[in-house]
Write a protein that holds these residues in place. Sequence first.
Motif, PDB file in Angstrom:
ATOM      1  N   ILE A  44       0.836  -1.204   0.000  1.00 49.34           N
ATOM      2  CA  ILE A  44       0.000   0.000   0.000  1.00 49.34           C
ATOM      3  C   ILE A  44       0.869   1.251   0.000  1.00 49.34           C
ATOM      4  CG2 ILE A  44      -1.633   1.339   1.384  1.00 49.34           C
ATOM      5  CD1 ILE A  44      -2.870  -1.361   2.250  1.00 49.34           C
ATOM      6  N   GLY A  45       1.956   1.228   0.785  1.00 47.59           N
ATOM      7  CA  GLY A  45       2.860   2.371   0.828  1.00 47.59           C
ATOM      8  C   GLY A  45       3.491   2.652  -0.523  1.00 47.59           C
ATOM      9  N   LEU A  46       3.919   1.589  -1.215  1.00 50.20           N
ATOM     10  CA  LEU A  46       4.516   1.762  -2.542  1.00 50.20           C
ATOM     11  C   LEU A  46       3.491   2.300  -3.535  1.00 50.20           C
ATOM     12  CD1 LEU A  46       6.647  -1.507  -2.715  1.00 50.20           C
ATOM     13  CD2 LEU A  46       7.529   0.825  -2.602  1.00 50.20           C
ATOM     14  N   PHE A  47       2.253   1.809  -3.453  1.00 44.29           N
ATOM     15  CA  PHE A  47       1.222   2.275  -4.388  1.00 44.29           C
ATOM     16  C   PHE A  47       0.870   3.736  -4.119  1.00 44.29           C
ATOM     17  CE2 PHE A  47      -3.178   2.577  -6.021  1.00 44.29           C
ATOM     18  CZ  PHE A  47      -2.927   2.207  -7.338  1.00 44.29           C
ATOM     19  N   ILE A  48       0.770   4.110  -2.857  1.00 42.42           N
ATOM     20  CA  ILE A  48       0.506   5.524  -2.535  1.00 42.42           C
ATOM     21  C   ILE A  48       1.642   6.403  -3.046  1.00 42.42           C
ATOM     22  CG2 ILE A  48       0.315   7.161  -0.622  1.00 42.42           C
ATOM     23  CD1 ILE A  48      -1.232   5.032   0.913  1.00 42.42           C
ATOM     24  N   SER A  49       2.881   5.911  -2.944  1.00 35.13           N
ATOM     25  CA  SER A  49       4.022   6.668  -3.471  1.00 35.13           C
ATOM     26  C   SER A  49       3.867   6.894  -4.971  1.00 35.13           C
ATOM     27  CB  SER A  49       5.324   5.920  -3.188  1.00 35.13           C
ATOM     28  OG  SER A  49       5.536   5.775  -1.802  1.00 35.13           O
ATOM     29  N   LEU A  50       3.406   5.857  -5.688  1.00 35.62           N
ATOM     30  CA  LEU A  50       3.189   6.011  -7.126  1.00 35.62           C
ATOM     31  C   LEU A  50       2.082   7.014  -7.421  1.00 35.62           C
ATOM     32  CD1 LEU A  50       3.498   2.282  -8.300  1.00 35.62           C
ATOM     33  CD2 LEU A  50       5.081   4.146  -8.793  1.00 35.62           C
ATOM     34  N   ILE A  51       1.048   7.024  -6.595  1.00 36.68           N
ATOM     35  CA  ILE A  51      -0.029   8.007  -6.775  1.00 36.68           C
ATOM     36  C   ILE A  51       0.505   9.424  -6.609  1.00 36.68           C
ATOM     37  CG2 ILE A  51      -2.170   8.898  -5.764  1.00 36.68           C
ATOM     38  CD1 ILE A  51      -2.922   6.018  -5.094  1.00 36.68           C
ATOM     39  N   LEU A  52       1.284   9.653  -5.553  1.00 38.91           N
ATOM     40  CA  LEU A  52       1.843  10.986  -5.303  1.00 38.91           C
ATOM     41  C   LEU A  52       2.786  11.408  -6.423  1.00 38.91           C
ATOM     42  CD1 LEU A  52       2.555  10.695  -1.471  1.00 38.91           C
ATOM     43  CD2 LEU A  52       0.646  11.858  -2.600  1.00 38.91           C
ATOM     44  N   ILE A  53       3.570  10.468  -6.927  1.00 40.62           N
ATOM     45  CA  ILE A  53       4.466  10.779  -8.039  1.00 40.62           C
ATOM     46  C   ILE A  53       3.674  11.210  -9.262  1.00 40.62           C
ATOM     47  CG2 ILE A  53       6.060   9.744  -9.713  1.00 40.62           C
ATOM     48  CD1 ILE A  53       7.186   8.065  -7.389  1.00 40.62           C
ATOM     49  N   GLU A 105      10.013   7.089 -10.257  1.00 42.94           N
ATOM     50  CA  GLU A 105       8.796   6.351 -10.583  1.00 42.94           C
ATOM     51  C   GLU A 105       9.115   4.953 -11.089  1.00 42.94           C
ATOM     52  OE1 GLU A 105       4.727   7.006 -13.202  1.00 42.94           O
ATOM     53  OE2 GLU A 105       6.624   7.777 -13.969  1.00 42.94           O
ATOM     54  N   ILE A 106      10.129   4.838 -11.956  1.00 46.97           N
ATOM     55  CA  ILE A 106      10.513   3.525 -12.493  1.00 46.97           C
ATOM     56  C   ILE A 106      10.948   2.592 -11.365  1.00 46.97           C
ATOM     57  CG2 ILE A 106      12.303   2.339 -13.823  1.00 46.97           C
ATOM     58  CD1 ILE A 106      10.177   3.455 -15.577  1.00 46.97           C
ATOM     59  N   VAL A 107      11.767   3.096 -10.437  1.00 49.28           N
ATOM     60  CA  VAL A 107      12.266   2.269  -9.334  1.00 49.28           C
ATOM     61  C   VAL A 107      11.106   1.776  -8.465  1.00 49.28           C
ATOM     62  CG1 VAL A 107      13.659   2.273  -7.229  1.00 49.28           C
ATOM     63  CG2 VAL A 107      14.531   3.372  -9.304  1.00 49.28           C
ATOM     64  N   VAL A 108      10.212   2.693  -8.086  1.00 45.95           N
ATOM     65  CA  VAL A 108       9.082   2.324  -7.224  1.00 45.95           C
ATOM     66  C   VAL A 108       8.156   1.356  -7.947  1.00 45.95           C
ATOM     67  CG1 VAL A 108       7.091   3.190  -5.932  1.00 45.95           C
ATOM     68  CG2 VAL A 108       9.235   4.479  -5.932  1.00 45.95           C
ATOM     69  N   GLN A 109       7.918   1.586  -9.247  1.00 45.26           N
ATOM     70  CA  GLN A 109       7.064   0.687 -10.028  1.00 45.26           C
ATOM     71  C   GLN A 109       7.608  -0.737 -10.027  1.00 45.26           C
ATOM     72  OE1 GLN A 109       6.542   2.058 -14.025  1.00 45.26           O
ATOM     73  NE2 GLN A 109       4.994   3.582 -13.499  1.00 45.26           N
ATOM     74  N   PHE A 112       7.369  -2.386  -6.520  1.00 45.56           N
ATOM     75  CA  PHE A 112       5.968  -2.705  -6.236  1.00 45.56           C
ATOM     76  C   PHE A 112       5.521  -3.919  -7.051  1.00 45.56           C
ATOM     77  CE2 PHE A 112       1.426  -1.931  -7.406  1.00 45.56           C
ATOM     78  CZ  PHE A 112       0.880  -2.202  -6.169  1.00 45.56           C
ATOM     79  N   HIS A 113       5.883  -3.942  -8.323  1.00 40.28           N
ATOM     80  CA  HIS A 113       5.458  -5.019  -9.212  1.00 40.28           C
ATOM     81  C   HIS A 113       6.010  -6.371  -8.749  1.00 40.28           C
ATOM     82  CE1 HIS A 113       4.325  -6.670 -13.246  1.00 40.28           C
ATOM     83  NE2 HIS A 113       5.274  -7.534 -12.918  1.00 40.28           N
ATOM     84  N   ILE A 114       7.316  -6.411  -8.484  1.00 36.65           N
ATOM     85  CA  ILE A 114       7.916  -7.708  -8.167  1.00 36.65           C
ATOM     86  C   ILE A 114       7.480  -8.216  -6.804  1.00 36.65           C
ATOM     87  CG2 ILE A 114      10.057  -6.892  -7.075  1.00 36.65           C
ATOM     88  CD1 ILE A 114       9.627  -9.790  -9.615  1.00 36.65           C
ATOM     89  N   ARG A 115       7.229  -7.294  -5.846  1.00 39.37           N
ATOM     90  CA  ARG A 115       6.762  -7.743  -4.523  1.00 39.37           C
ATOM     91  C   ARG A 115       5.352  -8.315  -4.625  1.00 39.37           C
ATOM     92  NH1 ARG A 115      10.076  -6.052  -0.161  1.00 39.37           N
ATOM     93  NH2 ARG A 115       8.469  -6.995   1.153  1.00 39.37           N
ATOM     94  N   TRP A 116       4.476  -7.634  -5.347  1.00 39.50           N
ATOM     95  CA  TRP A 116       3.100  -8.111  -5.501  1.00 39.50           C
ATOM     96  C   TRP A 116       3.094  -9.427  -6.280  1.00 39.50           C
ATOM     97  CZ3 TRP A 116      -1.410  -4.844  -8.042  1.00 39.50           C
ATOM     98  CH2 TRP A 116      -2.628  -5.493  -7.784  1.00 39.50           C
TER      99      TRP A 116
END
Length: 597
Positions: A44-53, A105-109, A112-116
């Motif tokens: 959730i934290g990673l996804f919120i970070s992507l939203i803010l970005i 954004e690329i790093v966070v994406q 997030f992708h690989i953890r999910w």
Amino acid sequence: MHGLKSALLTIWRLILPYATTRDAGEMTIPLIGRVRLQERWIGIGLFISLILINLFQVALNVRLSYFSRDLYNALQEMDAAAFWHQLLAVFSPLAAVWIAIAILEIVVQYIFHIRWRAWMTRRYIDNWLSGSAHYKMQLSGAEADNPDQRIAEDINLFIANTRTLSLGLLSQVATLASFAAILWSLSENFTLPGTDIAVPGLLLWVALIYAVLGTWLTHIIGRKLIGLNFAQQRYEADFRFSLARLREYGEQVALLSGENAEKEQLGQKFGRVIDNFMAILNRQKKLTLFTASFFQASVVIPYLFVAPYLFLKKVTLGQMMQTVDAFSRVQGALTFFISAYTTVADYKAVVDRLSSFEHAIDATRRQEQRPGVQPLLDHPVRPTSDNGAIVISSVDLRLPSGRTVLSIPDLVLNKGERALVTGRSGVGKSTLFRAIAGIWPFGAGRIALPKGASVMLLPQRPYIPIGTLLDAVSYPSTSDIYPKEEVAHALQAVHLGHLAPHLDDEGLWGLTLSLGEQQRLSVARALLAKPDWLLLDEATAALDEPMEKEMYALLAERLPHTTIVSIGHRSTLDAFHDRRIELTAAGVGKDTALTPA
């Protein structure tokens, strides 16, 4: 509307497990260090970070819109100082920030992708394998096609498309909210072309009407892509599976000279791939013809409305370019569905495949719970008497269709005896063994095992996993359970000592070893596992009689506390057992005491 609601609920059901999991997780955060949290909070934290970005990127676009206005105004007025100020003092810092935020954004994406994906893959594999669901799905007819593809590819596509579409939609909503206000203010005094009728926010209404019409037509033209994409994934997986199976059974095909038949079958499967691909191409051509025309026309529309005001000197060049940019941004936000339609169609197919996979697993588990058709294994809920026997009482073993294949009113397999189960082919001997092992879900009655007893079943054709030879011999345990010396000793005992130096070698051992060697490797597994009960389902049928005799003598010597129950047809097997149980269509026939050698 109902279809859209159903699709959204299905997507939410696939997302919800990760969003609510309480599994432990950890990750390293720069400047903070290693953090341990529940996996859901990390996700959730990673996804919120992507939203803010994404929201920050929208804000940058708004600022760049005003930069574009001021730059063009400087050009129109031939103001060199203002031009260089906008280029160096305004644009350069904004561009640097844009590049930095894009990298972040690329790093966070990716994280997030690989953890999910890792969490979701573990969950699907666990659900598929738990309770032998992977096997029971095949028996019940509820099997989803190509589960390997659904786990390996569809999960990856689902996560990628969920992230892309959700963040894209959010970004476009924010863009619409930001630039709609700009477009409204810039066109608040515009009139309908050729008239004096003023329409506040004229270009905003034009963009809205144009987008609604385009979205409706896009769906009419492209909706068949959903079913076609679903079918394409299935046909591709079927073709790939057939190639893999041909590699696995290459020797049998060569022995039977079955190459022509294989060519014919592979040609048919690949023909389906091509036919469906061409159907997708034809549909995609029509969709691209419309969407490309739609977007090319949308480029001209704002100029048609704004240029006359520029010629009358009612707006500046900078205002016109800002209006065109705002119209383009609003139009892009409103036509998000059009530009992403192919992705949406593919996404819907992936969602359907994952959802149907889950439904197939659930249907298999529900089928086991039907009255009269339920698992027969009672252990460890109702252990047997103190003598540690397997007690079979009033058991009817059935096929998935419901037809009874074997009925056993009463049968006791005593601890310590060596029993041989015989009977004609198809009478239900192997089915009985699978019911004792707890993996046959169709039937009624009671099969009770000794409390805490371990049961190992050796089939006629052992499963040899891909990997090192150590993995193959240690299976179903992991390769770190047994010392290599112990594994090598077990191979020596079953006359496979020449393989001991190759324990760390990787290969397709299921293809390299003959069936007889595979059966002896399976015996080595039993020597390592030392089960309380060992069920041999024609597990030595590929061995010659002298080697078979050695294997039974080896089991008796090395596993003195293991109770052995065998299925076999050879009369020579009598010498290795002290009891013969004949199964017939009516149930248990002769139950004869033997004198072992």
